[in-house]
Design a protein around this motif. Structure first.
Motif, PDB file in Angstrom:
ATOM      1  N   ARG A 279       0.836  -1.210   0.000  1.00 36.58           N
ATOM      2  CA  ARG A 279       0.000   0.000   0.000  1.00 36.58           C
ATOM      3  C   ARG A 279       0.867   1.256   0.000  1.00 36.58           C
ATOM      4  O   ARG A 279       0.517   2.267  -0.619  1.00 36.58           O
ATOM      5  N   VAL A 280       1.995   1.187   0.722  1.00 33.75           N
ATOM      6  CA  VAL A 280       2.927   2.326   0.724  1.00 33.75           C
ATOM      7  C   VAL A 280       3.438   2.584  -0.684  1.00 33.75           C
ATOM      8  O   VAL A 280       3.474   3.731  -1.162  1.00 33.75           O
ATOM      9  N   LEU A 281       3.832   1.502  -1.385  1.00 36.38           N
ATOM     10  CA  LEU A 281       4.342   1.666  -2.751  1.00 36.38           C
ATOM     11  C   LEU A 281       3.263   2.189  -3.681  1.00 36.38           C
ATOM     12  O   LEU A 281       3.520   3.048  -4.542  1.00 36.38           O
TER      13      LEU A 281
ATOM     14  N   LEU B 163       5.292  12.284   0.149  1.00 40.56           N
ATOM     15  CA  LEU B 163       6.036  11.506  -0.840  1.00 40.56           C
ATOM     16  C   LEU B 163       7.438  11.190  -0.321  1.00 40.56           C
ATOM     17  O   LEU B 163       7.923  10.055  -0.455  1.00 40.56           O
ATOM     18  N   GLY B 164       8.077  12.158   0.281  1.00 42.17           N
ATOM     19  CA  GLY B 164       9.403  11.938   0.823  1.00 42.17           C
ATOM     20  C   GLY B 164       9.413  10.927   1.958  1.00 42.17           C
ATOM     21  O   GLY B 164      10.328  10.092   2.068  1.00 42.17           O
ATOM     22  N   GLU B 165       8.393  10.985   2.812  1.00 41.69           N
ATOM     23  CA  GLU B 165       8.303  10.031   3.916  1.00 41.69           C
ATOM     24  C   GLU B 165       8.067   8.615   3.408  1.00 41.69           C
ATOM     25  O   GLU B 165       8.644   7.647   3.924  1.00 41.69           O
ATOM     26  N   LEU B 166       7.225   8.494   2.373  1.00 44.00           N
ATOM     27  CA  LEU B 166       6.981   7.181   1.778  1.00 44.00           C
ATOM     28  C   LEU B 166       8.241   6.628   1.122  1.00 44.00           C
ATOM     29  O   LEU B 166       8.551   5.434   1.235  1.00 44.00           O
ATOM     30  N   ARG B 167       8.989   7.518   0.466  1.00 45.94           N
ATOM     31  CA  ARG B 167      10.236   7.098  -0.186  1.00 45.94           C
ATOM     32  C   ARG B 167      11.234   6.578   0.848  1.00 45.94           C
ATOM     33  O   ARG B 167      11.926   5.579   0.630  1.00 45.94           O
ATOM     34  N   SER B 168      11.255   7.216   2.018  1.00 42.47           N
ATOM     35  CA  SER B 168      12.151   6.789   3.086  1.00 42.47           C
ATOM     36  C   SER B 168      11.774   5.394   3.587  1.00 42.47           C
ATOM     37  O   SER B 168      12.648   4.556   3.832  1.00 42.47           O
TER      38      SER B 168
ATOM     39  N   ALA C  78      13.122  -0.500   3.524  1.00 41.45           N
ATOM     40  CA  ALA C  78      12.711  -1.883   3.259  1.00 41.45           C
ATOM     41  C   ALA C  78      13.430  -2.495   2.066  1.00 41.45           C
ATOM     42  O   ALA C  78      13.211  -3.663   1.739  1.00 41.45           O
ATOM     43  N   GLY C  79      14.291  -1.710   1.405  1.00 42.44           N
ATOM     44  CA  GLY C  79      15.015  -2.230   0.253  1.00 42.44           C
ATOM     45  C   GLY C  79      14.183  -2.322  -1.000  1.00 42.44           C
ATOM     46  O   GLY C  79      14.479  -3.118  -1.893  1.00 42.44           O
ATOM     47  N   ILE C  80      13.138  -1.515  -1.084  1.00 42.42           N
ATOM     48  CA  ILE C  80      12.253  -1.504  -2.249  1.00 42.42           C
ATOM     49  C   ILE C  80      12.667  -0.373  -3.183  1.00 42.42           C
ATOM     50  O   ILE C  80      12.728   0.795  -2.776  1.00 42.42           O
ATOM     51  N   HIS C  81      12.943  -0.732  -4.422  1.00 45.28           N
ATOM     52  CA  HIS C  81      13.309   0.303  -5.403  1.00 45.28           C
ATOM     53  C   HIS C  81      12.044   1.011  -5.871  1.00 45.28           C
ATOM     54  O   HIS C  81      11.102   0.372  -6.351  1.00 45.28           O
TER      55      HIS C  81
END
Length: 405
Positions: A357-359, A379-384, A389-392
């Motif tokens: 859901r975050v992605l 957006l920045g918080e989600l990217r962090s 989590a190692g998700i590109h």
């Protein structure tokens, strides 16, 4: 629950032998609870004309006299501090329990190993073994694995020459029919190579190229020991079921899997099975063994999704901490996997996971060139979170300088 059904169907003497190592676990550990344990069950005795065999087989009805009963009831009790299960059985329903001592039909049946009173049970230890031993007490041993980590005899029935060559030949021929009867009973097996008049040994089945598979449209032969746990465990209990029934019927006269009649208890029916196999497994069992009744436990929505509402019993806790059986009111065939997880297993947030859901939210905001400052911060918080989590995550679209109206 499966143990309780097995004990009730076994009768008191056999029940004590089966449950000798598990009796201590039967008692309720809550201090305020009565310590007496009671198991009561009612079984139907359907006419054997349903198995499609000509002439119709007959079921021995000990102590029935001239009656032709259609039901048998069984009641077992275990008192505080007792180490012996007591009980009895009688013809009729539970409400018609005789007031005084009477002859016990199940005791007669199990003592004489009467045919057409068949009950088999399979616990989670269903590995394929390469040992072949004579089944000394069939009525007990075909239920043993529900109580102890004892693998079924399985393919070992191929070596039961002590019952005579007729038995071994009948077992191998009937097993072959079962394996190729329905595509998803044991998927992709298209043939079982037999030798001569149908004889084949356990070692042959386990270590030689006897099972024919169809893979990518081409036939291949391989031994049972090359197969996955799903194949080996399913072959183990289905082969044992075939052998136990033939043993129950004295090994002759049963040539069609549709003629098997009785009750089969299976713990965690989906054990080791690929999801594609699970999706069609119950239908395949029903079509291969239409006169066997299966009572099984499972935690697989895929298995349950093929059942009618009346075929599903949900075990749950009530407010007092008692386990209660509830009839499932919805139709599993019309429910999504999410619905089944929520209604059957209490999982309120099945996949997609929180990370998914975050992605999804990140991609939505990243693709919006007109996101505002608050959304850009989110957006920045989600990217962090995704980086941790190692998700590109894809780079966000450049924001438009034009303010939103």
């Amino acid at each position: 629950m499966l143990q309780a059904i097995a004990l009730a169907a076994a009768g008191p003497t056999l029940a004590n032998s089966l449950a000798r190592s598990t009796l201590a676990s039967f008692f309720d550990r809550r201090p305020a609870s009565p310590r007496k344990v009671k198991i009561a069950a009612e079984f139907s005795l359907p006419p054997l004309s349903a198995v499609g065999k000509r002439p119709h087989p007959t079921r021995q009805l000990p102590v029935a006299g001239r009656r032709r009963p259609t039901r048998v009831s069984s009641e077992l009790t275990l008192g505080p501090g007792q180490l012996v299960i007591r009980g009895r059985s009688w013809y009729g329903d539970l409400d018609s329990k005789p007031a005084g001592p009477t002859d016990d039909p199940l005791e007669h049946v199990r003592a004489s190993n009467c045919p057409w009173w068949f009950v088999a049970g399979y616990g989670v230890d269903r590995r394929l073994t390469l040992e072949s031993g004579k089944v000394a007490r069939p009525a007990e041993e075909r239920l043993r694995s529900l109580f102890e980590p004892t693998p079924p005899t399985g393919l070992g029935f191929s070596d039961q020459q002590s019952y005579g060559k007729v038995f071994a030949s009948a077992f191998n021929k009937l097993l072959r029919k079962v394996l190729v009867a329905q595509a998803h009973t044991v998927p992709q097996i298209t043939d079982l190579e037999l030798r001569g008049a149908g004889g084949v040994s356990l070692r042959d089945l386990a270590e030689k190229d006897k099972f024919q598979f169809e893979i990518a449209g081409k036939p291949y032969k391989m031994p049972a020991t090359y197969l996955s746990h799903g194949y080996q465990s399913t072959l183990s209990w289905i082969a044992d079921l075939v052998g136990q029934f033939l043993l129950d019927f004295e090994g002759v006269g049963v040539t069609d899997p549709r003629n098997l009649s009785g009750l089969v208890l299976v713990d965690e029916l989906d054990l080791f099975l690929h999801p594609d196999w699970q999706a069609d497994f119950i239908d395949a069992l029903s079509q291969t063994f239409p006169n066997l009744q299966f009572v099984a436990t499972t935690h697989s929505p895929l298995l349950i999704s093929r059942l009618r509402p009346e075929q599903v019993v949900l075990l749950d806790w009530d407010e007092e901490g008692d386990i209660i059986a509830q009839q499932f009111e919805d139709d599993p065939r019309l429910m999504t996997a999410t619905d089944l997880y929520r209604r059957l297993f209490g999982i309120e947030n099945p996949p997609p996971t929180d990370l998914a859901r975050v992605l999804s939210r990140y991609k939505f905001l990243a693709a919006d060139p007109e996101r505002d400052n608050r959304e850009d911060k989110e957006l920045g918080e989600l990217r962090s979170q995704l980086d941790t989590a190692g998700i590109h995550a894809p780079a966000p679209t450049r924001r438009s300088r034009k303010p939103r109206s």
